[in-house]
Design an enzyme around this catalytic site. Sequence first.
Site, PDB file in Angstrom:
ATOM      1  N   ASN A 138       1.107  -1.176  -0.067  1.00  0.00           N
ATOM      2  CA  ASN A 138       0.147  -0.022  -0.101  1.00  0.00           C
ATOM      3  C   ASN A 138       0.923   1.223   0.060  1.00  0.00           C
ATOM      4  OD1 ASN A 138      -1.795   2.006   0.512  1.00  0.00           O
ATOM      5  ND2 ASN A 138      -2.401   1.346   2.609  1.00  0.00           N
ATOM      6  N   TRP A 139       0.979   1.913  -1.251  1.00  0.00           N
ATOM      7  CA  TRP A 139       1.968   3.113  -1.131  1.00  0.00           C
ATOM      8  C   TRP A 139       1.365   4.230  -0.573  1.00  0.00           C
ATOM      9  CZ3 TRP A 139       4.085   2.383  -7.214  1.00  0.00           C
ATOM     10  CH2 TRP A 139       4.807   1.456  -7.261  1.00  0.00           C
ATOM     11  N   LYS A 140       0.007   4.328  -0.226  1.00  0.00           N
ATOM     12  CA  LYS A 140      -0.495   5.357   0.411  1.00  0.00           C
ATOM     13  C   LYS A 140      -0.497   6.653  -0.529  1.00  0.00           C
ATOM     14  CE  LYS A 140      -0.104   2.938   4.927  1.00  0.00           C
ATOM     15  NZ  LYS A 140      -0.237   3.078   6.251  1.00  0.00           N
TER      16      LYS A 140
ATOM     17  N   HIS B 223      -9.370   1.086   4.918  1.00  0.00           N
ATOM     18  CA  HIS B 223      -8.223   1.249   5.622  1.00  0.00           C
ATOM     19  C   HIS B 223      -8.302   2.359   6.882  1.00  0.00           C
ATOM     20  CE1 HIS B 223      -4.098   2.518   6.657  1.00  0.00           C
ATOM     21  NE2 HIS B 223      -3.830   1.590   5.984  1.00  0.00           N
TER      22      HIS B 223
ATOM     23  N   GLU C 259      -6.665   4.716   7.855  1.00  0.00           N
ATOM     24  CA  GLU C 259      -6.515   6.149   7.531  1.00  0.00           C
ATOM     25  C   GLU C 259      -7.728   6.597   6.943  1.00  0.00           C
ATOM     26  OE1 GLU C 259      -2.655   5.417   5.636  1.00  0.00           O
ATOM     27  OE2 GLU C 259      -1.965   4.878   7.585  1.00  0.00           O
TER      28      GLU C 259
ATOM     29  N   GLU D 285      -5.053  -4.965  10.854  1.00  0.00           N
ATOM     30  CA  GLU D 285      -4.159  -3.676  10.808  1.00  0.00           C
ATOM     31  C   GLU D 285      -4.433  -2.999  12.144  1.00  0.00           C
ATOM     32  OE1 GLU D 285      -2.241  -2.244   6.937  1.00  0.00           O
ATOM     33  OE2 GLU D 285      -4.185  -1.396   7.253  1.00  0.00           O
TER      34      GLU D 285
ATOM     35  N   GLY E   2       2.509   2.501  10.703  1.00  0.00           N
ATOM     36  CA  GLY E   2       3.672   3.405  10.775  1.00  0.00           C
ATOM     37  C   GLY E   2       4.528   3.753  11.864  1.00  0.00           C
TER      38      GLY E   2
ATOM     39  N   SER F 115       3.821  -2.123  10.411  1.00  0.00           N
ATOM     40  CA  SER F 115       5.313  -2.228  10.612  1.00  0.00           C
ATOM     41  C   SER F 115       5.809  -3.571  10.390  1.00  0.00           C
ATOM     42  CB  SER F 115       5.261  -1.626  12.173  1.00  0.00           C
ATOM     43  OG  SER F 115       5.261  -0.450  12.273  1.00  0.00           O
TER      44      SER F 115
ATOM     45  N   GLY G  54       2.966  -0.993   4.220  1.00  0.00           N
ATOM     46  CA  GLY G  54       2.970   0.518   4.028  1.00  0.00           C
ATOM     47  C   GLY G  54       4.555   0.630   3.592  1.00  0.00           C
ATOM     48  N   GLY G  55       5.094   1.506   4.755  1.00  0.00           N
ATOM     49  CA  GLY G  55       6.443   1.992   4.763  1.00  0.00           C
ATOM     50  C   GLY G  55       7.486   1.163   3.807  1.00  0.00           C
TER      51      GLY G  55
HETATM   52  P1  13P Z   1       3.243   0.399   7.841  1.00  0.00           P
HETATM   53  O1  13P Z   1       3.838  -0.791   7.157  1.00  0.00           O
HETATM   54  O2  13P Z   1       3.830   1.828   7.297  1.00  0.00           O
HETATM   55  O3  13P Z   1       3.266   0.203   9.150  1.00  0.00           O
HETATM   56  O4  13P Z   1       1.564   0.548   7.082  1.00  0.00           O
HETATM   57  C1  13P Z   1       0.795  -0.476   7.425  1.00  0.00           C
HETATM   58  C2  13P Z   1      -0.448  -0.237   6.576  1.00  0.00           C
HETATM   59  O5  13P Z   1      -1.091   0.740   7.166  1.00  0.00           O
HETATM   60  C3  13P Z   1      -0.663  -0.962   5.113  1.00  0.00           C
HETATM   61  O6  13P Z   1      -2.082  -0.721   4.896  1.00  0.00           O
END
Ligand code: 13P
Length: 248
Positions: free
Chosen positions: A9-11, A94, A96, A166, A172, A212, A233-234
Amino acid sequence: MRKRIVAGNWKMNTNIEQAVKLALDIKAQYKGSEVDVVLCPPFTNLYAVHRVIQDTTIKLGAQDLYWKDGGAYTGQISAGMLTSVGCQFVIIGHSERRQFFGETDESVNKKIKKALDYHLTPIVCVGEWLEQREANETETVVARQIRGALAGLDADDVAKLVIAYEPVWAIGTGKVATPAQAQDVHRFIRTLLAEMSGEATADGIRIQYGGSMKPDNAAELLAQPDIDGGLIGGASLKADSFLGIVNA
Ligand code: 13P
Protein backbone atom coordinates in the site's frame (compact mmCIF):
# COMPACT_ATOMS: atom_id res chain seq x y z
CA MET A 1 -3.89 -24.56 1.53
CA ARG A 2 -4.34 -20.82 1.28
CA LYS A 3 -2.11 -18.97 -1.17
CA ARG A 4 -0.23 -16.19 0.58
CA ILE A 5 -0.79 -12.63 -0.52
CA VAL A 6 1.56 -9.70 0.04
CA ALA A 7 0.34 -6.27 -1.02
CA GLY A 8 2.16 -2.95 -1.00
CA ASN A 9 0.00 0.00 0.00
CA TRP A 10 1.95 2.97 -1.29
CA LYS A 11 -0.52 5.39 0.37
CA MET A 12 -0.07 9.02 -0.76
CA ASN A 13 3.49 8.47 -1.93
CA THR A 14 5.13 8.55 -5.37
CA ASN A 15 4.69 10.92 -8.25
CA ILE A 16 4.52 9.37 -11.70
CA GLU A 17 8.29 9.07 -12.15
CA GLN A 18 8.84 7.60 -8.71
CA ALA A 19 5.99 5.14 -9.19
CA VAL A 20 7.28 3.88 -12.52
CA LYS A 21 10.79 3.57 -11.12
CA LEU A 22 9.59 1.65 -8.06
CA ALA A 23 7.50 -0.68 -10.22
CA LEU A 24 10.44 -1.23 -12.58
CA ASP A 25 12.75 -1.95 -9.62
CA ILE A 26 10.30 -4.46 -8.17
CA LYS A 27 9.82 -6.10 -11.55
CA ALA A 28 13.58 -6.33 -12.12
CA GLN A 29 14.25 -7.92 -8.74
CA TYR A 30 11.19 -10.16 -8.58
CA LYS A 31 12.05 -13.75 -9.30
CA GLY A 32 8.50 -15.06 -9.07
CA SER A 33 7.12 -16.82 -6.02
CA GLU A 34 4.31 -18.91 -4.63
CA VAL A 35 2.78 -15.74 -3.26
CA ASP A 36 0.26 -13.34 -4.82
CA VAL A 37 2.05 -10.00 -5.08
CA VAL A 38 -0.05 -6.84 -5.42
CA LEU A 39 1.03 -3.21 -5.85
CA CYS A 40 -1.38 -0.47 -4.75
CA PRO A 41 -0.10 2.91 -5.96
CA PRO A 42 -2.09 6.15 -5.83
CA PHE A 43 -4.85 6.53 -8.46
CA THR A 44 -2.78 8.83 -10.66
CA ASN A 45 -0.10 6.16 -11.05
CA LEU A 46 -2.26 3.08 -11.57
CA TYR A 47 -2.17 2.99 -15.33
CA ALA A 48 1.55 3.65 -15.58
CA VAL A 49 2.28 0.90 -13.06
CA HIS A 50 -0.11 -1.41 -14.93
CA ARG A 51 1.95 -0.85 -18.08
CA VAL A 52 5.13 -1.82 -16.24
CA ILE A 53 3.81 -5.01 -14.64
CA GLN A 54 1.30 -6.24 -17.21
CA ASP A 55 3.66 -8.90 -18.59
CA THR A 56 4.39 -10.28 -15.10
CA THR A 57 2.37 -12.13 -12.45
CA ILE A 58 2.43 -9.04 -10.23
CA LYS A 59 -1.06 -7.65 -9.79
CA LEU A 60 -2.45 -4.14 -9.45
CA GLY A 61 -4.72 -2.77 -6.74
CA ALA A 62 -6.22 0.61 -5.86
CA GLN A 63 -6.41 2.15 -2.39
CA ASP A 64 -10.14 2.99 -2.41
CA LEU A 65 -13.16 3.37 -4.69
CA TYR A 66 -16.60 4.95 -4.62
CA TRP A 67 -19.73 2.79 -4.59
CA LYS A 68 -21.58 4.52 -7.44
CA ASP A 69 -21.14 3.46 -11.06
CA GLY A 70 -20.58 6.99 -12.29
CA GLY A 71 -22.10 10.43 -12.52
CA ALA A 72 -21.90 13.72 -10.66
CA TYR A 73 -19.57 12.75 -7.80
CA THR A 74 -16.69 15.18 -8.17
CA GLY A 75 -13.37 13.71 -7.18
CA GLN A 76 -14.53 10.11 -6.85
CA ILE A 77 -13.24 7.01 -8.65
CA SER A 78 -15.54 4.15 -9.66
CA ALA A 79 -14.99 0.40 -9.80
CA GLY A 80 -15.26 0.48 -13.60
CA MET A 81 -12.52 3.08 -13.78
CA LEU A 82 -10.29 0.84 -11.72
CA THR A 83 -10.83 -2.25 -13.85
CA SER A 84 -10.25 -0.16 -16.98
CA VAL A 85 -6.69 0.63 -15.83
CA GLY A 86 -5.89 -2.97 -14.95
CA CYS A 87 -6.82 -3.23 -11.27
CA GLN A 88 -7.77 -6.61 -9.86
CA PHE A 89 -7.73 -5.61 -6.19
CA VAL A 90 -8.93 -2.66 -4.14
CA ILE A 91 -8.18 -1.79 -0.53
CA ILE A 92 -11.37 -0.86 1.34
CA GLY A 93 -11.80 0.56 4.83
CA HIS A 94 -8.19 1.34 5.64
CA SER A 95 -7.91 2.88 9.11
CA GLU A 96 -6.53 6.08 7.58
CA ARG A 97 -9.72 6.43 5.54
CA ARG A 98 -11.78 5.72 8.64
CA GLN A 99 -9.78 8.24 10.68
CA PHE A 100 -9.37 11.10 8.21
CA PHE A 101 -12.08 10.69 5.57
CA GLY A 102 -15.21 9.60 7.35
CA GLU A 103 -15.22 5.96 6.25
CA THR A 104 -17.75 3.91 8.21
CA ASP A 105 -18.65 0.25 8.35
CA GLU A 106 -21.65 1.16 6.22
CA SER A 107 -19.63 2.83 3.46
CA VAL A 108 -17.16 -0.04 3.60
CA ASN A 109 -20.04 -2.45 3.03
CA LYS A 110 -21.30 -0.52 -0.02
CA LYS A 111 -17.81 -0.35 -1.48
CA ILE A 112 -17.25 -4.08 -1.04
CA LYS A 113 -20.51 -4.87 -2.85
CA LYS A 114 -19.64 -2.58 -5.73
CA ALA A 115 -16.11 -3.96 -6.01
CA LEU A 116 -17.49 -7.51 -6.18
CA ASP A 117 -19.95 -6.47 -8.92
CA TYR A 118 -16.90 -5.55 -10.99
CA HIS A 119 -14.88 -8.65 -10.08
CA LEU A 120 -12.40 -6.63 -8.08
CA THR A 121 -11.03 -8.42 -5.01
CA PRO A 122 -11.60 -6.25 -1.93
CA ILE A 123 -8.85 -6.14 0.66
CA VAL A 124 -11.01 -5.26 3.66
CA CYS A 125 -9.12 -3.58 6.51
CA VAL A 126 -10.05 -3.87 10.18
CA GLY A 127 -8.18 -3.14 13.36
CA GLU A 128 -8.36 -1.57 16.79
CA TRP A 129 -6.90 1.61 18.27
CA LEU A 130 -4.39 1.41 21.11
CA GLU A 131 -6.96 2.62 23.67
CA GLN A 132 -9.34 -0.10 22.51
CA ARG A 133 -6.69 -2.78 22.90
CA GLU A 134 -5.81 -1.48 26.35
CA ALA A 135 -9.49 -1.54 27.29
CA ASN A 136 -9.71 -5.17 26.12
CA GLU A 137 -12.04 -4.20 23.30
CA THR A 138 -10.03 -5.58 20.40
CA GLU A 139 -12.40 -8.46 19.66
CA THR A 140 -15.52 -6.32 20.07
CA VAL A 141 -14.18 -3.68 17.69
CA VAL A 142 -12.94 -6.12 15.08
CA ALA A 143 -16.17 -8.12 15.22
CA ARG A 144 -18.24 -4.97 14.73
CA GLN A 145 -16.10 -3.96 11.74
CA ILE A 146 -16.31 -7.42 10.16
CA ARG A 147 -20.07 -7.75 10.69
CA GLY A 148 -20.65 -4.25 9.33
CA ALA A 149 -18.39 -4.75 6.34
CA LEU A 150 -19.88 -8.11 5.39
CA ALA A 151 -23.55 -7.29 6.01
CA GLY A 152 -25.76 -8.83 3.36
CA LEU A 153 -22.97 -10.81 1.67
CA ASP A 154 -23.55 -14.50 1.08
CA ALA A 155 -20.84 -17.08 1.67
CA ASP A 156 -19.85 -17.13 -2.02
CA ASP A 157 -19.12 -13.41 -1.86
CA VAL A 158 -17.33 -13.59 1.46
CA ALA A 159 -15.09 -16.28 -0.03
CA LYS A 160 -13.85 -13.75 -2.60
CA LEU A 161 -12.54 -11.30 0.01
CA VAL A 162 -9.14 -10.75 1.49
CA ILE A 163 -9.21 -9.42 5.06
CA ALA A 164 -6.37 -7.30 6.42
CA TYR A 165 -5.97 -7.08 10.18
CA GLU A 166 -4.13 -3.85 10.87
CA PRO A 167 -3.92 -2.80 14.52
CA VAL A 168 -3.89 0.98 14.25
CA TRP A 169 -1.21 1.32 16.93
CA ALA A 170 1.17 -0.71 14.74
CA ILE A 171 0.73 1.30 11.55
CA GLY A 172 3.73 3.43 10.68
CA THR A 173 4.91 3.33 14.29
CA GLY A 174 7.57 0.64 14.14
CA LYS A 175 5.60 -1.08 16.92
CA VAL A 176 4.75 -4.40 15.33
CA ALA A 177 2.22 -6.73 16.94
CA THR A 178 3.91 -9.81 18.34
CA PRO A 179 3.27 -12.94 16.28
CA ALA A 180 1.11 -14.25 19.14
CA GLN A 181 -0.94 -11.04 19.37
CA ALA A 182 -1.54 -11.03 15.64
CA GLN A 183 -2.30 -14.75 15.50
CA ASP A 184 -4.89 -14.40 18.28
CA VAL A 185 -6.84 -11.79 16.37
CA HIS A 186 -6.48 -13.63 13.05
CA ARG A 187 -7.86 -16.77 14.70
CA PHE A 188 -10.68 -14.75 16.20
CA ILE A 189 -11.55 -13.32 12.76
CA ARG A 190 -11.51 -16.77 11.16
CA THR A 191 -13.75 -18.16 13.89
CA LEU A 192 -16.16 -15.27 13.43
CA LEU A 193 -16.18 -15.82 9.66
CA ALA A 194 -16.94 -19.49 10.25
CA GLU A 195 -19.95 -18.52 12.36
CA MET A 196 -21.15 -16.03 9.76
CA SER A 197 -20.40 -17.85 6.51
CA GLY A 198 -19.49 -21.43 7.35
CA GLU A 199 -16.28 -23.35 8.03
CA ALA A 200 -15.33 -23.88 4.40
CA THR A 201 -15.48 -20.19 3.59
CA ALA A 202 -13.57 -19.26 6.72
CA ASP A 203 -10.89 -21.86 5.99
CA GLY A 204 -10.33 -20.56 2.49
CA ILE A 205 -10.25 -16.84 3.19
CA ARG A 206 -6.90 -15.08 3.34
CA ILE A 207 -6.19 -12.81 6.29
CA GLN A 208 -3.23 -10.45 5.97
CA TYR A 209 -1.42 -8.76 8.81
CA GLY A 210 -0.49 -5.08 8.43
CA GLY A 211 1.42 -2.71 10.70
CA SER A 212 5.18 -2.13 10.64
CA MET A 213 5.84 -5.39 8.81
CA LYS A 214 9.46 -5.49 7.65
CA PRO A 215 11.77 -8.12 6.13
CA ASP A 216 13.21 -8.88 9.57
CA ASN A 217 9.88 -9.52 11.32
CA ALA A 218 7.88 -10.95 8.41
CA ALA A 219 8.98 -14.58 8.66
CA GLU A 220 7.79 -15.11 12.22
CA LEU A 221 4.49 -13.37 11.55
CA LEU A 222 3.92 -15.39 8.39
CA ALA A 223 4.77 -18.60 10.26
CA GLN A 224 1.56 -18.23 12.29
CA PRO A 225 -1.18 -20.59 11.14
CA ASP A 226 -3.81 -17.91 10.49
CA ILE A 227 -1.57 -15.21 8.99
CA ASP A 228 -1.74 -15.54 5.22
CA GLY A 229 0.25 -12.55 4.07
CA GLY A 230 0.92 -8.91 4.67
CA LEU A 231 -0.37 -5.47 3.79
CA ILE A 232 2.77 -3.37 3.74
CA GLY A 233 3.03 0.40 4.01
CA GLY A 234 6.46 1.95 4.56
CA ALA A 235 8.47 -1.12 3.60
CA SER A 236 6.64 -1.39 0.25
CA LEU A 237 8.23 1.83 -0.99
CA LYS A 238 11.60 0.19 -1.64
CA ALA A 239 11.94 -2.81 -3.93
CA ASP A 240 14.39 -4.66 -1.71
CA SER A 241 12.42 -4.36 1.52
CA PHE A 242 9.12 -5.18 -0.21
CA LEU A 243 10.57 -8.25 -1.92
CA GLY A 244 12.33 -9.16 1.32
CA ILE A 245 8.87 -9.60 2.81
CA VAL A 246 7.51 -11.40 -0.27
CA ASN A 247 10.39 -13.89 0.02
CA ALA A 248 10.15 -14.26 3.82
P1 13P B 1 3.19 0.39 7.71
O1 13P B 1 3.71 -0.88 7.10
O2 13P B 1 3.90 1.61 7.22
O3 13P B 1 3.09 0.29 9.19
O4 13P B 1 1.68 0.57 7.17
C1 13P B 1 0.81 -0.49 7.25
C2 13P B 1 -0.41 -0.15 6.50
O5 13P B 1 -1.18 0.71 6.90
C3 13P B 1 -0.67 -0.85 5.24
O6 13P B 1 -1.95 -0.59 4.77
